[in-house]
Design a protein around this motif. Sequence first.
Motif, PDB file in Angstrom:
ATOM      1  N   ALA A 182       4.840   8.284  12.270  1.00 29.38           N
ATOM      2  CA  ALA A 182       5.752   7.259  11.753  1.00 29.38           C
ATOM      3  C   ALA A 182       5.298   6.697  10.406  1.00 29.38           C
ATOM      4  CB  ALA A 182       5.862   6.128  12.779  1.00 29.38           C
ATOM      5  N   LEU A 183       4.087   7.056   9.982  1.00 25.65           N
ATOM      6  CA  LEU A 183       3.542   6.490   8.731  1.00 25.65           C
ATOM      7  C   LEU A 183       3.812   7.405   7.533  1.00 25.65           C
ATOM      8  CD1 LEU A 183      -0.044   5.137   9.522  1.00 25.65           C
ATOM      9  CD2 LEU A 183       1.929   3.817   8.765  1.00 25.65           C
ATOM     10  N   THR A 184       4.246   6.794   6.439  1.00 24.92           N
ATOM     11  CA  THR A 184       4.417   7.533   5.179  1.00 24.92           C
ATOM     12  C   THR A 184       3.665   6.781   4.092  1.00 24.92           C
ATOM     13  OG1 THR A 184       6.650   8.203   5.835  1.00 24.92           O
ATOM     14  CG2 THR A 184       6.110   8.411   3.503  1.00 24.92           C
ATOM     15  N   GLU A 185       2.828   7.504   3.378  1.00 20.78           N
ATOM     16  CA  GLU A 185       2.131   6.876   2.259  1.00 20.78           C
ATOM     17  C   GLU A 185       3.162   6.513   1.184  1.00 20.78           C
ATOM     18  OE1 GLU A 185      -1.297   8.214  -0.919  1.00 20.78           O
ATOM     19  OE2 GLU A 185      -0.660   9.594   0.641  1.00 20.78           O
ATOM     20  N   VAL A 186       3.037   5.310   0.606  1.00 22.04           N
ATOM     21  CA  VAL A 186       3.968   4.881  -0.441  1.00 22.04           C
ATOM     22  C   VAL A 186       3.296   5.082  -1.794  1.00 22.04           C
ATOM     23  CG1 VAL A 186       5.254   2.923  -1.400  1.00 22.04           C
ATOM     24  CG2 VAL A 186       5.090   3.194   1.085  1.00 22.04           C
ATOM     25  N   LYS A 187       3.893   5.932  -2.630  1.00 20.78           N
ATOM     26  CA  LYS A 187       3.317   6.220  -3.956  1.00 20.78           C
ATOM     27  C   LYS A 187       4.020   5.455  -5.062  1.00 20.78           C
ATOM     28  CE  LYS A 187       0.606   9.984  -3.376  1.00 20.78           C
ATOM     29  NZ  LYS A 187      -0.071  11.059  -3.983  1.00 20.78           N
ATOM     30  N   GLY A 188       5.225   5.020  -4.775  1.00 24.26           N
ATOM     31  CA  GLY A 188       5.982   4.264  -5.773  1.00 24.26           C
ATOM     32  C   GLY A 188       7.161   3.586  -5.100  1.00 24.26           C
TER      33      GLY A 188
END
Length: 287
Positions: A182-188
């Motif tokens: 369920a986790l997504t790294e946020v890059k922008g």
Amino acid sequence: MPFKPLRKAVFPVGGLGTRFLPATKAMPKEMLPIVDRPLIQYAVEEAIEAGIEQLIFVTGRGKSAIEDHFDIAFELETTMHERGKSLDILDATLLKPGSVAYVRQQEPMGLGHAVWCARHIVGDEPFAVLLADDFMLGKPGCLKQMVEAYNKVGGNLICAEEVPDDQTHRYGIITPGARDGALTEVKGLVEKPAAGTAPSNLSVIGRYILQPEVMKVLEGQEKGAGGEIQLTDAMARMIADQPFHGVTFAGTRYDCGDKAGFIEANIAVALGRDDIGPAVRDFIAKL
Ligand code: UTP
């Protein structure tokens, strides 16, 4: 754990709710009911379920019904008691003196500005932000799911949801990095990108867990999309310095700032209720 535990939640309720006029002329949008509970009560209960101990409401003119709602109603309670009924709507957390604070946003200058108005009460602690008009139906609740993720990765978290291509211009949109369940790294992050320019379909939904440093960023934040001080713009500037993740909510979101979404939420909750569900189902079938 490298990050402090989450104890505080901010409820920005200073918006004008223009999409719901005339219903919201003299009544806060957050008091619109889903069946028999105002939107804001669902958000408060979600926060308490997630372990929140201090509730901070950022209010504006015409929002005093919210303060009254989360207070003892002496006459009503006495009358109900005399009739052998109870008015059992307030959680013990709300009744603990000092656990609820109200701060005024004198002018509705945007969500980022509303959050910044709570800076002295938030102090040097992480905090959650809950937008009551994003009505989140699921078990466990949305914020509890996010707190479970926070306890693993810390830093800043936002609730993330896939939206169709033709809707991305209405939301904050995430530039995604690595995904893990369920986790997504946020890059922008970009607020309301022009049609055709969105970096993905992953939108920011009205639940956040933020580190207190965001308040300093908001201090100097210029106006962004729509001429408002945007929380998304301030969060975007934190990405390089602190962990930042999106959490996909296992449940359903209803956009209750929108008329159709509000009706959908009412129908969904009504159909799930033992007391009125069968009658509502029959009525809809007839309709
Ligand atoms: P919305 O974008 O839904 O704006 O705000 P709004 O004014 O409430 O509603 P419309 O678009 O005019 O119909 C998202 C959330 O941010 C809060 C609102 O109360 C809502 O929970 N908000 C927005 C503030 O507290 N202050 C602001 O200046 C703007």
